[in-house]
Design a protein around this motif. Structure first.
Motif, PDB file in Angstrom:
ATOM      1  N   ASP A  70       4.530  -2.595   4.591  1.00  0.00           N
ATOM      2  CA  ASP A  70       3.902  -3.104   3.376  1.00  0.00           C
ATOM      3  C   ASP A  70       4.529  -4.425   2.954  1.00  0.00           C
ATOM      4  O   ASP A  70       5.701  -4.695   3.261  1.00  0.00           O
ATOM      5  CB  ASP A  70       4.046  -2.094   2.234  1.00  0.00           C
ATOM      6  CG  ASP A  70       3.188  -0.854   2.437  1.00  0.00           C
ATOM      7  OD1 ASP A  70       2.281  -0.903   3.293  1.00  0.00           O
ATOM      8  OD2 ASP A  70       3.426   0.153   1.744  1.00  0.00           O
ATOM      9  N   THR A  73       8.618  -5.219   1.940  1.00  0.00           N
ATOM     10  CA  THR A  73       9.570  -4.266   2.511  1.00  0.00           C
ATOM     11  C   THR A  73      10.705  -4.971   3.254  1.00  0.00           C
ATOM     12  O   THR A  73      11.586  -4.305   3.795  1.00  0.00           O
ATOM     13  CB  THR A  73       8.860  -3.289   3.471  1.00  0.00           C
ATOM     14  OG1 THR A  73       8.054  -4.026   4.402  1.00  0.00           O
ATOM     15  CG2 THR A  73       7.976  -2.322   2.697  1.00  0.00           C
ATOM     16  N   ASN A 220       1.379  -7.829   8.525  1.00  0.00           N
ATOM     17  CA  ASN A 220       1.030  -6.948   7.413  1.00  0.00           C
ATOM     18  C   ASN A 220      -0.018  -5.917   7.815  1.00  0.00           C
ATOM     19  O   ASN A 220      -0.570  -5.223   6.961  1.00  0.00           O
ATOM     20  CB  ASN A 220       0.520  -7.765   6.222  1.00  0.00           C
ATOM     21  CG  ASN A 220       1.626  -8.567   5.569  1.00  0.00           C
ATOM     22  OD1 ASN A 220       2.749  -8.095   5.432  1.00  0.00           O
ATOM     23  ND2 ASN A 220       1.322  -9.790   5.175  1.00  0.00           N
ATOM     24  N   ARG A 240       8.546   2.253   3.247  1.00  0.00           N
ATOM     25  CA  ARG A 240       8.845   1.967   1.847  1.00  0.00           C
ATOM     26  C   ARG A 240      10.206   2.562   1.489  1.00  0.00           C
ATOM     27  O   ARG A 240      10.486   3.706   1.833  1.00  0.00           O
ATOM     28  CB  ARG A 240       7.798   2.610   0.942  1.00  0.00           C
ATOM     29  CG  ARG A 240       6.415   1.999   1.014  1.00  0.00           C
ATOM     30  CD  ARG A 240       5.493   2.773   0.093  1.00  0.00           C
ATOM     31  NE  ARG A 240       4.178   2.172   0.003  1.00  0.00           N
ATOM     32  CZ  ARG A 240       3.195   2.651  -0.749  1.00  0.00           C
ATOM     33  NH1 ARG A 240       3.399   3.759  -1.464  1.00  0.00           N
ATOM     34  NH2 ARG A 240       2.024   2.053  -0.794  1.00  0.00           N
ATOM     35  N   ARG A 279       3.874   1.748  -7.537  1.00  0.00           N
ATOM     36  CA  ARG A 279       3.770   1.419  -6.107  1.00  0.00           C
ATOM     37  C   ARG A 279       2.905   2.435  -5.387  1.00  0.00           C
ATOM     38  O   ARG A 279       2.091   2.082  -4.519  1.00  0.00           O
ATOM     39  CB  ARG A 279       5.175   1.385  -5.494  1.00  0.00           C
ATOM     40  CG  ARG A 279       5.194   1.015  -4.014  1.00  0.00           C
ATOM     41  CD  ARG A 279       6.594   1.071  -3.449  1.00  0.00           C
ATOM     42  NE  ARG A 279       7.145   2.427  -3.472  1.00  0.00           N
ATOM     43  CZ  ARG A 279       8.340   2.743  -3.019  1.00  0.00           C
ATOM     44  NH1 ARG A 279       9.142   1.811  -2.540  1.00  0.00           N
ATOM     45  NH2 ARG A 279       8.763   3.987  -3.072  1.00  0.00           N
ATOM     46  N   GLY A 283       0.432  -0.223  -4.787  1.00  0.00           N
ATOM     47  CA  GLY A 283       1.235  -1.096  -3.937  1.00  0.00           C
ATOM     48  C   GLY A 283       2.024  -2.117  -4.732  1.00  0.00           C
ATOM     49  O   GLY A 283       1.476  -2.847  -5.555  1.00  0.00           O
ATOM     50  N   ALA A 285       5.754  -4.771  -4.272  1.00  0.00           N
ATOM     51  CA  ALA A 285       6.809  -5.274  -3.388  1.00  0.00           C
ATOM     52  C   ALA A 285       8.158  -5.077  -4.062  1.00  0.00           C
ATOM     53  O   ALA A 285       8.280  -5.173  -5.291  1.00  0.00           O
ATOM     54  CB  ALA A 285       6.582  -6.754  -3.082  1.00  0.00           C
ATOM     55  N   ARG A 316      -2.594  -4.300  -4.714  1.00  0.00           N
ATOM     56  CA  ARG A 316      -3.926  -3.925  -4.230  1.00  0.00           C
ATOM     57  C   ARG A 316      -4.822  -3.622  -5.422  1.00  0.00           C
ATOM     58  O   ARG A 316      -4.373  -3.035  -6.424  1.00  0.00           O
ATOM     59  CB  ARG A 316      -3.856  -2.684  -3.325  1.00  0.00           C
ATOM     60  CG  ARG A 316      -3.104  -2.917  -2.043  1.00  0.00           C
ATOM     61  CD  ARG A 316      -3.356  -1.769  -1.074  1.00  0.00           C
ATOM     62  NE  ARG A 316      -2.929  -0.491  -1.594  1.00  0.00           N
ATOM     63  CZ  ARG A 316      -1.714   0.030  -1.379  1.00  0.00           C
ATOM     64  NH1 ARG A 316      -0.817  -0.641  -0.687  1.00  0.00           N
ATOM     65  NH2 ARG A 316      -1.399   1.207  -1.869  1.00  0.00           N
TER      66      ARG A 316
END
Length: 321
Positions: A70, A73, A220, A240, A279, A283, A285, A316
């Motif tokens: 992801d 990461t 990705n 993750r 997350r 999603g 970071a 997302r």
């Protein structure tokens, strides 16, 4: 600086002049100018034991390491961590986009500049050839060690680029046609490399590596790569980070201010929980969590809804708001 001063707004949005009694705070470590090699060795990078073993397998086999996972990461950061720890010199970076071509990564030839020089009565063709990141990785070493090349986000490339890479990565050489056509008395030409004033000598137009570079390729996962390309890579999926690893990442990045971090640790743990929940839904970071913790240390309240939406916003669409 006391907590009251920390909470003052730097920008007030109401016009007038700036109150210079309030100093601008230092940015977080990862948003400061590029670090030198010594500082990079101190930059924290946490990775699981299984992932470490895969990296070492790629190093021993000297095969490209294809890193997926992801966003956020640590795929690109892994390349810098390996180069710093093994003393491979500054990382050579090739950021890939839809217009990227293999030739651009190998070398650039300034034909117009050379034409102008020839009109002035001189002709040093080597001054008009500069190796790109991939060409430099093949042509140079760092203190008798191979260079490290980061091919970043290869999945954004044209469909043919992974296949175009196969020969160069497999054979460790390429030809510069403009130099290969030179007469025998110009069989050896000194050309520029990326990132330094150094020049390397190219014989008969062919760049051939003394030692295969270590290549880290990130993706990705936006598309699949050809089987012939994949079988030449060692593949690493970065998972993750879990709750414990997130706590370790925060402690490592704020090692200079551990006392302040510990004093606010209950709020930091709440931020980690909010980050983990959001997350999973849309999603996020990991650096977004670090941003939130940095704001907390600056006296800002990242838990406030409007700041949470700005700093911890899902990457997302469709995530919870």
């Amino acid at each position: 600086m006391n907590s009251g001063r920390l909470q003052e707004r730097l920008f007030r949005g109401g016009g007038g002049t700036y109150d210079d009694s309030v100093p601008l705070p230092q940015p977080p470590p990862w948003r400061r100018p590029r670090l030198d090699d010594e500082a990079l060795q101190q930059r924290p990078y946490l990775i699981g034991e299984k992932q470490v073993e895969v990296v070492n397998a790629a190093l021993r086999l000297r095969r490209p390491l294809l890193v997926t996972g992801d966003p956020g990461t640590g795929k690109s950061s892994l390349a810098h961590a390996v180069a710093a720890e093994l003393g491979l010199g500054p990382v050579l970076v090739w950021p890939v986009n839809t217009r990227a071509t293999l030739t651009d990564a190998l070398y650039r030839y300034d034909a117009i500049g050379r034409l102008r020089e020839r009109q002035d009565g001189t002709d040093d063709i080597g001054s008009f050839v500069r190796l790109g990141p991939l060409g430099t990785a093949l042509a140079t070493q760092h203190e008798r060690r191979p260079r490290l090349l980061l091919i970043d986000e290869l999945d954004k490339s044209d469909l043919d680029l992974p296949n175009d890479l196969l020969f160069v990565l497999e054979e460790g050489e390429f030809t510069i046609p403009e130099l290969a056509r030179l007469p025998a008395e110009q069989a050896e030409v000194a050309v520029h490399v990326q990132g330094s004033q150094e020049k390397v000598r190219v014989r008969q137009g062919t760049v051939r590596c003394q030692d295969f570079p270590f290549v880290v390729i990130t993706s990705n996962g936006e598309r699949e790569f050809p089987a012939a390309f994949l079988r030449r890579c060692i593949r690493l999926e970065l998972p993750r980070p879990g709750r414990a690893q997130l706590e370790g990442i925060v402690r490592a990045h704020f090692a200079e201010d551990l006392d302040q971090l510990e004093a606010q640790w209950a709020r930091v743990q709440d931020l980690i929980q909010v980050f983990a929940d959001r997350r999973n839904l849309g999603g996020l970071a990991t650096d977004q969590l670090l941003h939130a913790v940095h704001l907390l240390q600056q006296g800002v309240q990242p838990e406030a809804e409007h700041l949470r939406e700005a700093v911890l916003r899902e990457l997302r669409s469709g995530g919870a708001r």
